[in-house]
Design an enzyme around this catalytic site. Sequence first.
Site, PDB file in Angstrom:
ATOM      1  N   ASP A  23      94.323   9.488  82.609  1.00 43.99           N
ATOM      2  CA  ASP A  23      93.437  10.537  83.124  1.00 43.99           C
ATOM      3  C   ASP A  23      92.418  10.980  82.066  1.00 43.99           C
ATOM      4  OD1 ASP A  23      92.487  12.231  85.071  1.00 43.99           O
ATOM      5  OD2 ASP A  23      93.952  13.814  84.667  1.00 43.99           O
ATOM      6  N   ASN A  71      92.741   9.236  95.529  1.00 45.42           N
ATOM      7  CA  ASN A  71      91.424   9.071  94.887  1.00 45.42           C
ATOM      8  C   ASN A  71      90.328   8.628  95.863  1.00 45.42           C
ATOM      9  OD1 ASN A  71      92.821   7.967  91.686  1.00 45.42           O
ATOM     10  ND2 ASN A  71      92.069   9.991  92.266  1.00 45.42           N
TER      11      ASN A  71
END
Length: 250
Positions: A23, A71
Amino acid sequence: MARKPLVEVDLERSPKHIAVIMDGNGRWASRRGLPRLEGHRRGYKALKNLLLAAADLNVKMITAYAFSSENWRRPADEVGGLMKLIAHAAKVELGYMKKEGVRMMASGRLHELPKPVREQFEQDIEETRNNTRIILNIAVNYGGRNEIIDAARKAAGMVAAGEITPEQIDDKLLSSFMYHPELPDPDLLIRTAGEMRVSNFLLWQTAYSELYVTDTLWPDFNKDELIKSIVSYQGRTRRFGAVVEEGSKK
Ligand code: IPE
Ligand code: IPE
Ligand code: MG
């Protein structure tokens, strides 16, 4: 001259399987005034640079979260760019993986991926399947809940077909229906960019994984950072719910 790591890793006690939530690519880019996709490109390079370093540290497999089932909610140009980047990386790195002994695997609802990604993955997986130096399992269109749902559907189908009774559904059976039952549960789960959550990653398999969160953004996560995470892991006592005497490790 090669720089010596600050603290030594005990190679005999390295985590076999590391799961990583890569991330912070977007933040890495925006802090530099660059497009988010440039962050993703640098993130891919960071993963590539870590692979052989991890193998040298006696890590046998890495499951890397590249794209979650959530996502898809991102803007279409970012999703499209990510899919292009993933297909491109899978294509250009096949030669590298073959040369360096990397075995590629993939986890997720792969059948829902755009055709170029799906087909390139199939080729990579097939052409690297005999490699043994390190396994790179890429989680794409992956959701931990979806994986459990897919396993539950299989079990339900077997019950409906009269092949098993509901009582035969246990830890072992459901584990065998996960995307890669042959991979042991991750010993260590790393999350970069500081967020203290699992974001639907490997919900079943991380029941007893050791957690390591660093503020370092994924594109900056390098071998030194990996060593830090492994040294932290090696300082833990894993109990798996049992009683372990103070001072005995693992
Ligand atoms: C992780 O980086 C990569 C993917 C989720 C594809 P992000 O894109 O989530 O980066 P941040 O969290 O916005 O910084
Ligand atoms: C998790 O990161 C998914 C990947 C790294 C692929 P996200 O950036 O999507 O997670 P949230 O939205 O911050 O929970
Ligand atoms: Mg993020």
